[in-house]
Write a protein that holds these residues in place. Sequence first.
Motif, PDB file in Angstrom:
ATOM      1  N   THR A  28     -10.419  64.428 -41.253  1.00 41.93           N
ATOM      2  CA  THR A  28     -11.298  64.168 -40.479  1.00 41.93           C
ATOM      3  C   THR A  28     -11.671  62.645 -40.474  1.00 41.93           C
ATOM      4  O   THR A  28     -11.818  61.744 -39.518  1.00 41.93           O
ATOM      5  N   ALA A  48     -10.624  59.289 -38.117  1.00 41.13           N
ATOM      6  CA  ALA A  48     -11.471  58.411 -37.471  1.00 41.13           C
ATOM      7  C   ALA A  48     -11.346  57.192 -37.966  1.00 41.13           C
ATOM      8  O   ALA A  48     -12.071  55.992 -37.651  1.00 41.13           O
ATOM      9  N   THR A  52     -11.847  55.630 -40.760  1.00 39.07           N
ATOM     10  CA  THR A  52     -12.620  55.112 -42.030  1.00 39.07           C
ATOM     11  C   THR A  52     -12.393  55.088 -43.185  1.00 39.07           C
ATOM     12  O   THR A  52     -13.071  54.663 -43.885  1.00 39.07           O
ATOM     13  N   ASP A  70     -10.660  51.719 -31.185  1.00 36.93           N
ATOM     14  CA  ASP A  70     -11.233  52.750 -31.769  1.00 36.93           C
ATOM     15  C   ASP A  70     -11.025  53.886 -30.469  1.00 36.93           C
ATOM     16  O   ASP A  70     -11.201  55.097 -30.984  1.00 36.93           O
ATOM     17  N   ASP A 127     -14.485  67.504 -39.169  1.00 37.14           N
ATOM     18  CA  ASP A 127     -14.542  67.607 -37.638  1.00 37.14           C
ATOM     19  C   ASP A 127     -14.221  69.213 -37.495  1.00 37.14           C
ATOM     20  O   ASP A 127     -12.904  69.754 -37.755  1.00 37.14           O
TER      21      ASP A 127
END
Lengths: 249, 516, 277, 352, 311
Positions: free
Chosen positions: B393, B397, B399, B429, D49
């Motif tokens: 996840t 993203a 990050t 992004d 997610d």
Amino acid sequence: MNAALAIDNLSVVYDQFHALKDVDITVERGESFGLVGESGSGKSTLLRAVAGLAPVSGGTIHIDGEALRGSKRSKAFYRRVQMVFQDPYGSLHPRQTIDRLLLEPLAIHGIADGERRIARALDEVGLGNGFRFRYPHQLSGGQRQRVAIARALIVEPSILLLDEPTSALDASVQAEVLNLLEQIRRDRKLTFVMVSHDLGVITHMCDRLAVMRNGAVVERLSSEELAKGLVQADYTRNLMIASKGFVKA
Amino acid sequence: ETPKDTLVEGFAIDDIITMDPGEAFELSTAEVTSNSYSLLVRLDINDTSKVKGDLAESWSVSDDGLTYTFKLKSGLKFASGNPITAEDVAWSFERAVKLDKSPAFILTQFGLTGDNVAEKAKATDANTFVFTVDKPYAPSFVLNCLTATVASVVDKKLVLEHVKAVTPDAEHKYDNDFGNEWLKTGYAGSGAFKLRQWRANEVVVLERNDNYYGDKPKLNRVIYRYMKESSAQRLALEAGDIDIARNLEPGDIDAVSKNADLATTSAPKGTIYYVSLNNKNENLKKPEVQEAFKYLVDYDAIGATLIKGIGEIHQTFLPKGQLGALDENPYKLDVAKAKELLAKAGVPNGFSITMDVRNTQPVTGIAESMQQTLAQAGVKMEIIPGDGKQTLTKYRARTHDMYIGQWGSDYFDPNSNADTFTGNPDNSDAGTVKTLAWRNTWEAPELDKEAKAALLERDAAKRAAMYQDIQKKYLANSPFVFIFQQTEVAGYRKSVKDFKLGPSFDTNFVGPIAKE
Amino acid sequence: MTTLLTVDNLKVSYPTRTGVIEAVRGVSFTLGKERLGIVGESGSGKSQTGRAIMGLTPKHGIVTADRLDFSGIDLIKASAAQRRSLRGKRIAMILQDPKYSLDPVMSIGRQICETLRTHEKVGKAEARDRALAMLEAVQIRDPKRVFDLHPHEVSGGMGQRAMIAMMLIAGPELLIADEPTSALDVTVQLDVLRIMDRLVSERGMGLIFVSHDLRLVSSFCDRVIVMYAGKIVEELAAADLKHAQHPYTKGLLNCMPEIGVNRHPLPVLDRRPEWAA
Amino acid sequence: METTQEARPRKGRAGAFAKALGRFLFAAVTTYFGLLAVTFFIGRVVPIDPVLAILGDRAPAHVVERVRREMGFDLPLYEQFYIYIKGILSGDFGNSVLTTNPVMVDIRRAFPATVELATLGTLIGACVGVPLGVLAAVRRGSIADQVVRVVGLIGYSVPIFWLALISLVIFYAQLRWVAFPGRIDIVFEYTFTPITGFYLLDSAWQGQWDVFYDVFRHIILPASLLGYFSLAYISRMTRSFMLNELSQEYIVAARAKGLSETRVIWGHALRNAAVPLVTVIALSYAGLLEGSVLTETVFSWPGIGLYITNSLQNADMNAVLGGTIVIGTVFIGINLLSDLLYRTLDPRTRNR
Amino acid sequence: MTVPASPSPAMSRREWLLSDRPQSRTQARLGRAYVTWRQFTANRLAVVGLLVIVGLLLVAAFADLIATHDPVVGDLRNARLLPPGTDGFLLGTDDQGRDIFSRLIYGSRLTLLVVGLVAIISAPIGLIVGTVSGYAGGWVDATLMRITDIFLAFPKLVLALAFVAALGPGIQNAIIAIAITSWPPYARIARAETLTVRRSDYISAVKLMGASPLRIIVRHVMPLCISSLIVRVTLDMAGIILTAAGLGFLGLGAQPPLPEWGAMIASGRRFILDQWWVAAMPGIAILIVSLGFNLLGDGLRDALDPKESGQ
Ligand SMILES: Nc1ncnc2c1ncn2[C@@H]1O[C@H](COP(=O)(O)OP(=O)(O)OP(=O)(O)O)[C@@H](O)[C@H]1O
Ligand SMILES: Nc1ncnc2c1ncn2[C@@H]1O[C@H](COP(=O)(O)OP(=O)(O)OP(=O)(O)O)[C@@H](O)[C@H]1O
Ligand SMILES: [Mg+2]
Ligand SMILES: [Mg+2]
Ligand code: NI
């Protein structure tokens, strides 16, 4: 009103249980008033109601003519009324020294010169300075009761509520404590309300008394009347017979 | 002891989330699907640069390279007993495209859409299926894609009995679910085995399909038992509670191979393990730093211990076995060199960095090893462990700082990896094509262009050369530190005969296996 | 009068970490079929004396005596089993507070039957009948109902009667009553005492009555032993109480306030170390 | 002087009972709601997610977006919670992402497994722990007491998963006394149809003794381990309750009646100690239900603990919530049950 | 009345401490502490527990001196999975070639950190919630207890798991999660204690002195709850260690390369068949330390809370 303590129509209900039913009592200033009755008759409840420790559901209480509301009591009230409990083993905080115990009321009321007052209070109840830093478990029952009395006296109240102060004590110790209480009352001109199940103790200590049963007062009379056997209620008579001891058949 | 007619495999099947071939995209599912469904063509496991017919008897490509015509074998039957026709093939394609689940892109990349699929993938008669693509792609590419499980042929008649009506809306234009809900756990195929049951994280049970047109399986039943731990699998294998252990780790492999009752087998797989550096990080962005990191992995020690028997050091993005794979491993642990590079990058004293690591082996071990080697060059790396889904996840993203991951090809063709490692059409992004390059905020337009060109090269040898060239450039300059290519290992009891692992996850066939 | 019990130089001590506590320090007396009262202040060793006779001293306590003899049986030498068979059957004991000394989870009837069935081979039905009869004997008005009640469902007075029934059902020869009424209301106290009085005289039992109330004991018993600090300081007939010699006994008698007697302040005991010597 | 108080008036008992029941129900409902809210919000802030769990890593972006909207994950949290609660009130716990089954179906499978394990564990713990505790209390300070105490303390101190691992190595890998982790051998899965989901009962009921034996060989090790842990707790509490009861006056009275020590201890002291002990055993039962999380992991026991852990790690929130509700229900139920038992065992709290 | 003891000129220190008529506050307090201490030391097992914990503290404090190797840096190539006793590796090495002994030594710091922080966070919360709830009664009590019940209705480990999952794995989050799940029992205990104390005469007496509820709670009720709370917390420390280890075992606790014992077991689990020591050693360390806390707690309970131990 001039009475030190005037109780009118007082009722106390513990979840649905009527512990006190419309009790009226008047205690004059400087008087010593007794309450007798069997266990569960509501003697303690009456004292606790005055002190704000029981849920009052009806009636009024006046202290020196001043009305008290519900169970809330002001700080000033507690400088006027103090109480000594029945069980000397349960009324002293087990983790506090006598010193700490006596200091507490002084701290709460912001009274200065604690040292001196504590020493005096201990003296007054016949316990020397040697007891000052003991813990309750290092004391006998009679000594504990003296400490409890000292604690009540240290804020210099005018009314003292005594809930069977000697019933947990041996007869010989009882005499000492009773003598002490009498002495103090005389010295300080205190008003006493005293509970006991022992008619002998009550007549010894009190001028007038009320007999309670099932949360109600069944009879009010003076000690002399009692001594002369001038009693109205059967219940009181039974109490008197019982206190005379066993009579062989 | 397991029964004689049943094969029991201990297998980490926790990745399975659906059994619908139009939807499934997981490695374990691929193995089950390939054993229970048929395809038009399959990878030739003896020469992985070729494909061979499965349902298709033969096929031809038109001269313009746009039309592929398949002739089906005759007399084929689904497990249900329904005949297999070109109509079933066409509908399977239509179904996959219209469902538009994860693996659908393998087909839609040839220009298929919900509107045109009926036209572009259709049955011209009961035995002929015609497939039209939008560009003259390399035929090897197209055929390789058709070996993917998404192209599995489903039993149209059977599935239609189980469709669920849905109300069409903006998202979903069709009035039914194409049997998706039923097929998640159901079965409508024609492979060597029938899927009898799947219970998540517990078991997959296959039973012999007596209608299978090919060589009949020797066993009545194959059971995949969910076992995650290598040590547990080994224990069970030693005790005879399972016949095959599929997820053994190095120490246990050693023990198994030393046991007289047991044996091991292995095959390289298309999965590559790599560490990626996010270019959002100022330090990691610098090419010198990226190169320095490639010198800060103790490849030799890792190869000799942590991945011993389960992988081979491999430093390029195409796995061995795929067309154009480059077998060059120029990097070695070289702290001095790395320090030099770091100094050049203006960070002679190193810096602090984090790495997201799934808490499974061998990645945790490799991460810990890297933590130590990086420290030698002054780089303080903190490991942020997480469950697989959790690190992913974060990865998706963008990050993370560093990420240690694995990548298995979507289909057995070099384009799969080339695309994800070089392509990045929108590096913002908000970009929607989340390739690995995008996930690390890295753009390589030149390499991407070269990869696109290779896709249209119809000569296989030339195509291979083009990919090798891309890999060379990639080795020198990219934020990816490739570490090893997975070797799949299995331990088995010697009573199991003819057990072989294939070159890819959808070629581990259980049909030929016998037990004595 | 035949001697039922002979106690000679009974000592009970408890070794503890801080030293040995001597709870009873050489108590001697004899008892026939009579009522003997034991008085003394709290902690003077009354209960310990009673329990030592029963054989109920806790395990860590040490009991010694020159003689401890119950109708010819040497209790000191008797085996644990033998003593157990005496308890409840020939020697019984009533405890102070029925609230704590009846098993709270067992019905009163069962507890009474239990005593009986421990000592006599009787059937369930017979045990029940005899228990009901015994309940009636302790003047419980509705024995059938009370039989099935649990201790918390009865008043203190009734609980104490049940306790008496439980202890007397096997017909003991000696009854030790350890402050049997001090937990009760004054009015109830007399009822219970009256029941005990009747049963003891009807059945011709010996009785040891332990109490801290000197006046009560003297009105109930034939003979009184006064204990102080684990020793007997004085032994006298109840009728002679007024002529008590020992200052401790005198003090105990004097210090109780009485209705109609005006003594301010009350006389108090002046304990002297030599009493305990 | 303190005496027994007059029995309190009996009138209004039924009313009081209804009131108590109402209060209990209210408490249960609010607890539930809190339980749901806490789990739900934890579930939604998990840094995973959820769409990833449904689709896997390699799904193209447009598919991800579509599913996210379909599942309502783009709505504000409170709205999602509202929708979820609405679903639950209409009896719908949703589907598990991981297994694709309705959550209730999964739980119906997993729950009996856990219950069977915990029940057997508690049985072992109670049957051994109570006598040990009694022994320790009666022989206070003796060697036996010390041994019981140390055995209990070790039970409190050892990491269950570690002990599980070690015992697995010893009893399975080395000695081969017990069967492989799991509930039942895979071969029996197809010859044996459970009815209640409690395999021991089912197989015995159907007379399939080979299955029974196999199931027994599977369950005995994890159950003994759990049993050991509850034994530690139960024996310790038994000891302390027994010591308390043995110091009561009614024990003196019982001895004064001439009862044998055995009767005094088992007939009186233990009967009284049993009252609080029931609560302790119930608590330890509830504790085992949860303690099984780690045990189930080590023994691949397909129970509710494993189900919740797996679901949690996959952001499968419907499953986590469902599992939590079930466990919460059981906890609340056990509390109620132990309360009822307490009432029946202790006549002082019984309404007549 | 007791005869006043004539103060002997040469009173030993012990006599001074045990004097039944202390002359000052300090003497009284010390005397009480001394009595407690003697009660405590009379229990031999408890002393063993204390020694274990003191040992743990010392080991943690002097880890740098005691450890023979770097706890996080190992020799992957040459020293992987060596059995105990191999040249200089007292307890063997793990899969990264790190010295297990040194890792255990440094791990004691983490253990202490977890235990200490959880206790510091959760005990006061539980104490405050419990005493306030018990003393105030009414809706305050109802609300607070409802919240407590909600937390108690969760299986503790599952709740901790959920929290860690939400916060992300790591030792800080594990501590927070464990703390969040540990306070409710303390609140329950404190409340129960408060309820019994609240009705007692000595609290009534303080009330009669005119003390405010806050003063009563803080100065009179809390000190009474504290000793049983200390006992409970000490006993719980073992549980905390086990929970932390459990989280570490599930991969949700401390992160590599931190030498957290539970995580060490988890990583050694893979080698349990051939290299048993990798998982066995940290398990033994956990066992010893939590046993130490349990013994200590038991001893403390006997010394501080005699009624709990059934006397
Ligand atoms: N907090 C309480 N909650 C409910 N009922 C109570 C409470 N306190 C007292 N009672 C009840 O009120 C009645 C009167 O009690 P109280 O303590 O006033 O009696 P008492 O005359 O002092 O008796 P004793 O001589 O035993 O002290 C009793 O029946 C008792 O059960
Ligand atoms: N188990 C024991 N361990 C140590 N000392 C004990 C034990 N039981 C009693 N004692 C001590 O023995 C002494 C005598 O106690 P006993 O119970 O006989 O007094 P009592 O005269 O019955 O007093 P009360 O009127 O209060 O019942 C007391 O000082 C008591 O502290
Ligand atoms: Mg009272
Ligand atoms: Mg006594
Ligand atoms: Ni009295």
